[in-house]
Every structure is written in structure tokens, then in C-alpha cells.
Design a protein around this motif. Structure first.
Motif, PDB file in Angstrom:
ATOM      1  N   GLY A  33      25.797  10.055 -22.922  1.00 41.33           N
ATOM      2  CA  GLY A  33      25.330  10.080 -21.545  1.00 41.33           C
ATOM      3  C   GLY A  33      23.820  10.128 -21.446  1.00 41.33           C
ATOM      4  N   GLY A  34      23.327  11.110 -20.682  1.00 40.17           N
ATOM      5  CA  GLY A  34      21.885  11.302 -20.538  1.00 40.17           C
ATOM      6  C   GLY A  34      21.413  12.577 -21.194  1.00 40.17           C
ATOM      7  N   SER A  35      22.047  12.936 -22.307  1.00 33.87           N
ATOM      8  CA  SER A  35      21.763  14.224 -22.953  1.00 33.87           C
ATOM      9  C   SER A  35      20.497  14.213 -23.807  1.00 33.87           C
ATOM     10  CB  SER A  35      22.958  14.653 -23.819  1.00 33.87           C
ATOM     11  OG  SER A  35      23.206  13.681 -24.825  1.00 33.87           O
ATOM     12  N   ASN A  36      19.843  13.046 -23.915  1.00 37.97           N
ATOM     13  CA  ASN A  36      18.571  12.959 -24.624  1.00 37.97           C
ATOM     14  C   ASN A  36      17.800  11.766 -24.053  1.00 37.97           C
ATOM     15  OD1 ASN A  36      16.487  13.394 -26.450  1.00 37.97           O
ATOM     16  ND2 ASN A  36      17.826  13.488 -28.243  1.00 37.97           N
ATOM     17  N   TYR A  37      16.549  11.598 -24.489  1.00 39.51           N
ATOM     18  CA  TYR A  37      15.759  10.456 -24.032  1.00 39.51           C
ATOM     19  C   TYR A  37      16.377   9.161 -24.562  1.00 39.51           C
ATOM     20  CZ  TYR A  37      12.295  14.027 -22.900  1.00 39.51           C
ATOM     21  OH  TYR A  37      11.661  15.118 -22.383  1.00 39.51           O
ATOM     22  N   PRO A  38      16.356   8.092 -23.762  1.00 38.51           N
ATOM     23  CA  PRO A  38      17.021   6.851 -24.175  1.00 38.51           C
ATOM     24  C   PRO A  38      16.531   6.279 -25.494  1.00 38.51           C
ATOM     25  CG  PRO A  38      15.679   6.525 -22.186  1.00 38.51           C
ATOM     26  CD  PRO A  38      15.796   7.984 -22.406  1.00 38.51           C
ATOM     27  N   LEU A  39      15.221   6.364 -25.758  1.00 33.12           N
ATOM     28  CA  LEU A  39      14.721   5.840 -27.026  1.00 33.12           C
ATOM     29  C   LEU A  39      15.305   6.611 -28.207  1.00 33.12           C
ATOM     30  CD1 LEU A  39      10.945   5.093 -26.273  1.00 33.12           C
ATOM     31  CD2 LEU A  39      12.854   3.485 -26.339  1.00 33.12           C
TER      32      LEU A  39
ATOM     33  N   TYR B  44      24.549  15.996 -17.430  1.00 32.92           N
ATOM     34  CA  TYR B  44      24.079  14.994 -18.405  1.00 32.92           C
ATOM     35  C   TYR B  44      24.982  13.760 -18.493  1.00 32.92           C
ATOM     36  CZ  TYR B  44      21.300  18.997 -19.970  1.00 32.92           C
ATOM     37  OH  TYR B  44      20.442  20.073 -20.024  1.00 32.92           O
ATOM     38  N   ALA B  45      25.929  13.639 -17.568  1.00 35.18           N
ATOM     39  CA  ALA B  45      26.875  12.523 -17.652  1.00 35.18           C
ATOM     40  C   ALA B  45      26.228  11.192 -17.307  1.00 35.18           C
ATOM     41  CB  ALA B  45      28.065  12.778 -16.733  1.00 35.18           C
ATOM     42  N   GLN B  46      25.233  11.218 -16.438  1.00 37.99           N
ATOM     43  CA  GLN B  46      24.622   9.969 -15.973  1.00 37.99           C
ATOM     44  C   GLN B  46      23.623   9.452 -17.001  1.00 37.99           C
ATOM     45  OE1 GLN B  46      25.410   8.183 -13.055  1.00 37.99           O
ATOM     46  NE2 GLN B  46      24.226   6.693 -14.217  1.00 37.99           N
ATOM     47  N   TYR B  47      23.984   8.366 -17.677  1.00 41.83           N
ATOM     48  CA  TYR B  47      23.053   7.755 -18.635  1.00 41.83           C
ATOM     49  C   TYR B  47      21.998   6.965 -17.869  1.00 41.83           C
ATOM     50  CZ  TYR B  47      26.539   4.062 -17.835  1.00 41.83           C
ATOM     51  OH  TYR B  47      27.419   3.172 -17.254  1.00 41.83           O
ATOM     52  N   THR B  48      20.853   6.778 -18.504  1.00 44.52           N
ATOM     53  CA  THR B  48      19.768   6.069 -17.836  1.00 44.52           C
ATOM     54  C   THR B  48      20.016   4.567 -17.855  1.00 44.52           C
ATOM     55  OG1 THR B  48      18.409   5.723 -19.798  1.00 44.52           O
ATOM     56  CG2 THR B  48      18.150   7.838 -18.662  1.00 44.52           C
ATOM     57  N   ILE B  49      19.377   3.872 -16.925  1.00 39.95           N
ATOM     58  CA  ILE B  49      19.514   2.422 -16.845  1.00 39.95           C
ATOM     59  C   ILE B  49      19.021   1.757 -18.126  1.00 39.95           C
ATOM     60  CG2 ILE B  49      18.840   0.369 -15.534  1.00 39.95           C
ATOM     61  CD1 ILE B  49      20.687   2.236 -14.009  1.00 39.95           C
ATOM     62  N   PHE B  50      18.041   2.365 -18.781  1.00 43.60           N
ATOM     63  CA  PHE B  50      17.469   1.769 -19.989  1.00 43.60           C
ATOM     64  C   PHE B  50      18.532   1.535 -21.057  1.00 43.60           C
ATOM     65  CE2 PHE B  50      15.188   1.596 -24.014  1.00 43.60           C
ATOM     66  CZ  PHE B  50      14.093   0.790 -23.711  1.00 43.60           C
ATOM     67  N   VAL B  51      19.459   2.485 -21.197  1.00 41.06           N
ATOM     68  CA  VAL B  51      20.517   2.304 -22.206  1.00 41.06           C
ATOM     69  C   VAL B  51      21.766   1.665 -21.620  1.00 41.06           C
ATOM     70  CG1 VAL B  51      19.730   4.216 -23.653  1.00 41.06           C
ATOM     71  CG2 VAL B  51      21.428   4.656 -21.878  1.00 41.06           C
ATOM     72  N   ALA B  52      21.870   1.604 -20.300  1.00 41.40           N
ATOM     73  CA  ALA B  52      23.085   1.090 -19.660  1.00 41.40           C
ATOM     74  C   ALA B  52      23.408  -0.333 -20.092  1.00 41.40           C
ATOM     75  CB  ALA B  52      22.939   1.157 -18.140  1.00 41.40           C
TER      76      ALA B  52
ATOM     77  N   ASP C 292      10.237   8.166 -15.884  1.00 39.17           N
ATOM     78  CA  ASP C 292      11.538   8.811 -15.670  1.00 39.17           C
ATOM     79  C   ASP C 292      12.362   8.812 -16.952  1.00 39.17           C
ATOM     80  OD1 ASP C 292      11.022   9.423 -13.064  1.00 39.17           O
ATOM     81  OD2 ASP C 292      12.089   7.709 -12.221  1.00 39.17           O
ATOM     82  N   ASP C 293      12.240   7.743 -17.731  1.00 40.11           N
ATOM     83  CA  ASP C 293      12.967   7.639 -18.997  1.00 40.11           C
ATOM     84  C   ASP C 293      12.108   8.016 -20.197  1.00 40.11           C
ATOM     85  OD1 ASP C 293      15.225   6.721 -17.702  1.00 40.11           O
ATOM     86  OD2 ASP C 293      14.740   4.602 -17.964  1.00 40.11           O
ATOM     87  N   ASN C 294      10.889   8.460 -19.932  1.00 46.92           N
ATOM     88  CA  ASN C 294       9.946   8.783 -21.003  1.00 46.92           C
ATOM     89  C   ASN C 294       9.691   7.555 -21.891  1.00 46.92           C
ATOM     90  OD1 ASN C 294       8.183  10.453 -22.392  1.00 46.92           O
ATOM     91  ND2 ASN C 294       9.760  11.289 -23.745  1.00 46.92           N
ATOM     92  N   ILE C 295       9.526   6.410 -21.217  1.00 47.15           N
ATOM     93  CA  ILE C 295       9.274   5.144 -21.914  1.00 47.15           C
ATOM     94  C   ILE C 295       7.790   4.818 -21.814  1.00 47.15           C
ATOM     95  CG2 ILE C 295       9.813   2.662 -21.997  1.00 47.15           C
ATOM     96  CD1 ILE C 295      12.268   4.306 -22.525  1.00 47.15           C
ATOM     97  N   PRO C 296       7.103   4.549 -22.907  1.00 47.55           N
ATOM     98  CA  PRO C 296       5.696   4.155 -22.823  1.00 47.55           C
ATOM     99  C   PRO C 296       5.559   2.754 -22.213  1.00 47.55           C
ATOM    100  CG  PRO C 296       6.412   4.369 -25.135  1.00 47.55           C
ATOM    101  CD  PRO C 296       7.591   4.665 -24.285  1.00 47.55           C
TER     102      PRO C 296
END
Length: 605
Positions: free
Chosen positions: A562-568, A413-421, A266-270
Motif C-alpha cells: 500500500g502506502g506504508s513507505n515512500y514509493p521509490l 496506509y492502504a492507499q498507495y500513491t499514484i506513482f506506484v499505481a 507528496d510522494d517524496n519524489i525529486p
């Protein structure tokens, strides 16, 4: 009213209104909620007219996506309000009902819109790219649409997606059952406090008792807590087993190799990011053993038990911190983030974004939440401790991250992912700790704060990684067709505690039941983000302190993204690369240096 009496947990009406949030900023009254609920039900059939037409023209696609966003935004407001009203008092039947209705409507929204993604993905990719060029307003959806294409192989047919959406309410059952059992039905016994008075054990008071200098109080609270959970072990095991099976089911249906891979995608995390965390932390366990050995020495104990883990090691210092004082101290600590950030912290306090104290039936713990278009909210169960001050700073990090994201990003895109939260929350804690260490001249207080900071590492890096490993093990067992019985869960959990704490600690048998009281296990593969977020935040906070304005600007831009790009990618732009073990190791190196400093102060004493 600076402190709530500890003898009897107050009912909500007894709490001073200045310490309660104002949910009327979302809806003035329940009648407005009902009106918007009806509006969503009326708008919902409008989605059906786009079914089968999304590939006909960019305009049809645009109008459908606009309507979906409008309905989703209203649905978010409905659910957030109902749920937060319920969280004020979980025994309130009225808001239990509103939450149930919002959940049901959310499932209907999911079902009615379930055709959208499969239908978009049925459009030939070159046509979709052509739509983006032809219709300028679709530019907003560029990242969204390209992200759909990335996950195309895991999206099912429209009929299958609708069926899965309809099952959403059932999928949420394990978590809902756990919350009601844990927060509303589970009753804990009374224990005797330091003065010998009988006091009711609650979720909010448990850690306070664990920090008591009186070992009898700690042991009594520890045993009372886990005796209560042990009496309900079969129900808790069945509930957690159902939750894990749900995760495995969804991952298999969507053709993922594992539930872990499904969750991370979901977050494009390996998956390597998850494995790097566990491996790096395990390789650094010897320094953690050094820490618990120092704890044993400083507490002057022949044997360190699990109920001795939370008590401050610097016994002579008792740093009580009332809520008002905690807020003022937090403001000083976060001053490096600039005046705009400070003004938002003042607004949150003065305009009652925060629900401060514990009351009967209130959801335990702490969180930040809210709905797009209104300011964020923070739920606390504040006790007068330094740890609770850091919890306040942590949740305000989440809240202002949400504020900036909502202000700068469109709803999509306002909702940031939990990974960066967890980065924003932990940067706040790191800056606050830095300020306190620099402004503390008393040696004992400095030792106390170092102890607290080391405890942050213990709780956020070592403990959450242990949780992450437990989650990986439970899901792998179910994926192999094995059952998660109370005995299996307890045995795995007990062994992990032995591995992580080592021979320096007597691993009390009761700790084997701790898995049953961790709410995060119902949101699978979430807790590892605390550890990775803590590591990223350690680097960012150092940049803010050392570089000043340029680092602050990078950091605030990160909050606004926000969530405008992948968290990494967002973290890379802020200044840290989480694709390598390096940030984890760097954080653990800081832990080692802090431990060196504390050991040095202890030896000087």
C-alpha cells in the motif's frame, strides 16, 4: 449478451445486469447512504474537543487520530458510492445531488480536521518521539508522523489550514466543470461508418473509429471530434487556466518553488525524476521517428496524418475480442502471478465488480476505484477490440493492487500513491502481451501484436511524456504571470506534436485542440507516472517471467505494501531503482528491440 449494438447508444436499463457492477456491496440502498451521511455529521463536532490538546498526552493524540480515521473512512465510502452512481449516468440529477452533498461534507470534514496537522507539528519533535515510545498504539502512526515532520516547513498555521480546507470545494470547480461539460453537455455529430450508415460519435467510439481500416472514417471522426472542441475552445481554455492557477496558488501558499515541486513532494519524489523522464525520452525520439516511418510504409501512405496514428499497421489481421473471450485470455496471460491472483480475477468477474459497456450519460474512459472495507470496482466502456482487452487487464491490475493493499494494510496506509499505481496495471499488460506473443504462430497476428505493444510504448511512454512536458510548460507560464489563452495552449500543444512525431508525420492543425479533451490535465503532474510506471513494470514483468516464484513473491509483497513507505523505496524493494534514468532507457531499449523484430518481419513479407 456479448456485444452491445453500435447503432444507438443504449440507455442503462437496456444493459444486461450481468455486465453492470453491484454498488449495493457498498450500501444496500440510498437509505443506508443517508444514515451514514448523518453519522458523519454527528461525529464531526467530536473532533473539536481535541483542539488545543494534542500535545498534552499521547492518549489525547491517539484518540484524535482514531476518530479522524473513522470519519475519513466513512467519508470515503459516501463519496465513492455517490460518485460511482453518478458515473453510471451523469445526467441523473439524483446522483449529481448526492455527489455534491458528499463533496460538501468532505470539505466540512477537511475543515473540522484541519487543525490536526499544524497542531501535531507544533509539538516539539522530542516530545512527539517520546509519545511514540510511551503509547504503544501510536506505533501504527510512526511513518505517518515522521512523514508530517518531513513536510513541516510547508504546513501552515491551524487557522490558515482551516481556511484552505474551506476553499477545497472551490478548488475542485475547474475539474468538475470540465467533467460535466465533457461528459454530460458536449454533443458530437453523427458520422458515416464503414458501411455508409450514420452513427453517433461518442467518447467511447472515437478510438474505435480511429482504428478503422477505412481512412475516410478516421478522417471524418477526427475532424468531427476536434471541430466540436474548437467550438468550445474559450470555455475549455478558461477552465484549464483556472485549474493551473489553482495549482500555482496552492504551491505558493505552501512555500514551494513551483507547482511541480509541490506535486512531487507528496510522494517524496525529486524533480530530477520528472526531468530525467523528459530528457531521456527526447533523446530517444529518433527511434520513435523510425517507428512512425515504418507505420507510413506499412500503411502504404504517401503522407501520414494524425488520424493515421491509431489504425493497426497490419491491415490483413482483424483481431476482434469480445468481453468474455478477453477475460479468459487475460486469465491465461496472468497465470504466472499464481493461483491466488487467478481466483481473485474470477471473483471480480463472477461477483460483478466490473461495469462493462457504454451507455448514455456514462462517464467515458476506464478506471478502478472503491472504498476501504469493500472490494474494488472497475468502470469500462468496453468495445470488442484487443486494445480494450488490455484496458481490462490494466484496470484489473489497479483493482487487485487495491484489494491486496486493503487486505494487508490498516486504513491509514492502504492507499498507495499514484506513482506506484501504474506499475501494477502495466505489469498485467506486459504479462498478457508476453503470453500472446508466445502463443501466436500466425506471422500476421504476431506482427499485429508487436504493433499493439509498440503502440503501448507510444501511448504510455512517448505520449504521456509529451503530456507531462505540456503540463510543465503551462504551469511555468502561469508562474511567470502569463495567460493561458486558447491560442497559447494550442500553439504550445501543436509544437510539441511536431517535436515528438517529427517530419515523418503531417501534423494536422486540428490536433492543436487535443489539450482540451484530456481529463488528466485537471489532476496536475499525474501523467508522467504512466511513463515511469510503465518502465518499472517492464523490469518487474521480466523478473517475474525469468525468475518465477521469488520475483512473484517480491511483487505480491509490493502490492500488499500500500502506502506504508515512500514509493521509490517500495519499488526498490520490488527490484527497480527509479532515481536514475536507467529504467526509462531500459524500457526504450525494449521498444527498439520490438521495432527491430517488426521491421524484420515486414522485410520478410
Amino acid at each position: 449478451m456479448e456485444q452491445v449494438p453500435k447503432r444507438k447508444l443504449p440507455v442503462r436499463e437496456e444493459i444486461d445486469s450481468s455486465f453492470k457492477w453491484i454498488l449495493e456491496d457498498i450500501y444496500q440502498n440510498d437509505g443506508e447512504w443517508e444514515a451514514e451521511f448523518s453519522q458523519v455529521k454527528e461525529q464531526l463536532p467530536g473532533l473539536a474537543k481535541y483542539k488545543g490538546k494534542l500535545g498534552e498526552s499521547p492518549q489525547e493524540l491517539l484518540q484524535c487520530l482514531k476518530l479522524k480515521s473513522e470519519i475519513s473512512l466513512l467519508m470515503e465510502r459516501l463519496f465513492v458510492y455517490a460518485r460511482m452512481r453518478r458515473d453510471e449516468n451523469n445526467t441523473n440529477g439524483k446522483y449529481q445531488a448526492l455527489t455534491d452533498r458528499a463533496s460538501s461534507l468532505s470539505v466540512q470534514v477537511g475543515s473540522a480536521s484541519s487543525f490536526i496537522v499544524p497542531e501535531i507539528l507544533s509539538i516539539p519533535e522530542e516530545h512527539l518521539i517520546g509519545f511514540l515510545k510511551e503509547e504503544k498504539e501510536l506505533a501504527l502512526y510512526d511513518f505517518y508522523l515522521k512523514e508530517l515532520l518531513r513536510q513541516k516547513s510547508h504546513v501552515l498555521s491551524a487557522e490558515q489550514e482551516e481556511l484552505l480546507a474551506q476553499a477545497g470545494e472551490l478548488a475542485g470547480a475547474p475539474g468538475n466543470i470540465f467533467r460535466m461539460l465533457n461528459n454530460a453537455d458536449l454533443k458530437f455529430p453523427k458520422i458515416k461508418d464503414e458501411d455508409g450508415d450514420e452513427v453517433e460519435l461518442t467518447h467511447g467510439r472515437y478510438i474505435q473509429f480511429m482504428e478503422s481500416p477505412d481512412r475516410r472514417v478516421r478522417e471524418e471522426a477526427f475532424k468531427a471530434m476536434y471541430d466540436t472542441y474548437r467550438k468550445n475552445k474559450n470555455t475549455f481554455a478558461a477552465t484549464l487556466n483556472s485549474s493551473v492557477k489553482k495549482d500555482v496558488f496552492y504551491s505558493r501558499v505552501r512555500k514551494y518553488e513551483s507547482a511541480l515541486k509541490s506535486s512531487l513532494d507528496d510522494d517524496n519524489i525529486p524533480v530530477e525524476v520528472y526531468d530525467n523522464l523528459i530528457q531521456t525520452v527526447r533523446s530517444n525520439l529518433p527511434v520513435f521517428y523510425r517507428y512512425v516511418d515504418l507505420r507510413k510504409k506499412m500503411l502504404e501512405l504517401d503522407e501520414l496524418h494524425m488520424y493515421d496514428i491509431y489504425v493497426p499497421m497490419v491491415k490483413e489481421v482483424e483481431m476482434k475480442m469480445g468481453y468474455k473471450q478477453a477475460y479468459e485470455t487475460m486469465m491465461k496471460g496472468l497465470a504466472p502471478l499464481g493461483e491466488e491472483y487467478a481466483s481473485l480475477l474470477r471473483e471480480a468477474r463472477d461477483h460483478r465488480w466490473i461495469d462493462v459497456y457504454e451507455n448514455e450519460g456514462k462517464t467515458s474512459g476506464a478506471y478502478s476505484w472503491g472504498a476501504y472495507g469493500t472490494h474494488p470496482y472497475v468502470l469500462l466502456n468496453y468495445q470488442d477490440t484487443v486494445d480494450n482487452m488490455f484496458t481490462l487487464a490494466h484496470e484489473m491490475g489497479h483493482a487487485l493492487h487495491s484489494y491486496y493493499s486493503d487486505k494487508e494494510q490498516p486504513y491509514l496506509y492502504a492507499q498507495y500513491t499514484i506513482f506506484v499505481a501504474e506499475v501494477a496495471s502495466t505489469v498485467n499488460e506486459s504479462l498478457l502481451m508476453d503470453w500472446m506473443l508466445k502463443n501466436t504462430t500466425d506471422k500476421k497476428e504476431k506482427m499485429f501484436l508487436l504493433n499493439h505493444y509498440l503502440e503501448q510504448f507510444r501511448g504510455t511512454v512517448f505520449r504521456q511524456t509529451m503530456f507531462a512536458e505540456f503540463e510543465k510548460m503551462t504551469h511555468e507560464k502561469v508562474e511567470k504571470g502569463e495567460a493561458l489563452t486558447p491560442e497559447t495552449l494550442s500553439s504550445m500543444y501543436y509544437q510539441l506534436n511536431k517535436d515528438y512525431y517529427g517530419e515523418q508525420v503531417h501534423i494536422d492543425q486540428d490536433i492543436e485542440m487535443e489539450w482540451s479533451r484530456i481529463p488528466h490535465f485537471y489532476n496536475a503532474f499525474y501523467v508522467y507516472k504512466y511513463a515511469t510506471g510503465f518502465s518499472a513494470a517492464t523490469a518487474l514483468s521480466q523478473q517475474i517471467l525469468q525468475e518465477g516464484e521469488p520475483a512473484v513473491e517480491r511483487y505480491l509483497n509490493f502490492l500488499k505494501s500500500g502506502g506504508s513507505n515512500y514509493p521509490l523505496e517500495l519499488l526498490k524493494s520490488a527490484g527497480v531503482d527509479m532515481t536514475t534514468p536507467e529504467p526509462i532507457q531500459s524500457a526504450l531499449d525494449v521498444f527498439r528491440r520490438l521495432l527491430d523484430e517488426l521491421e524484420s518481419l515486414v522485410n520478410e513479407a
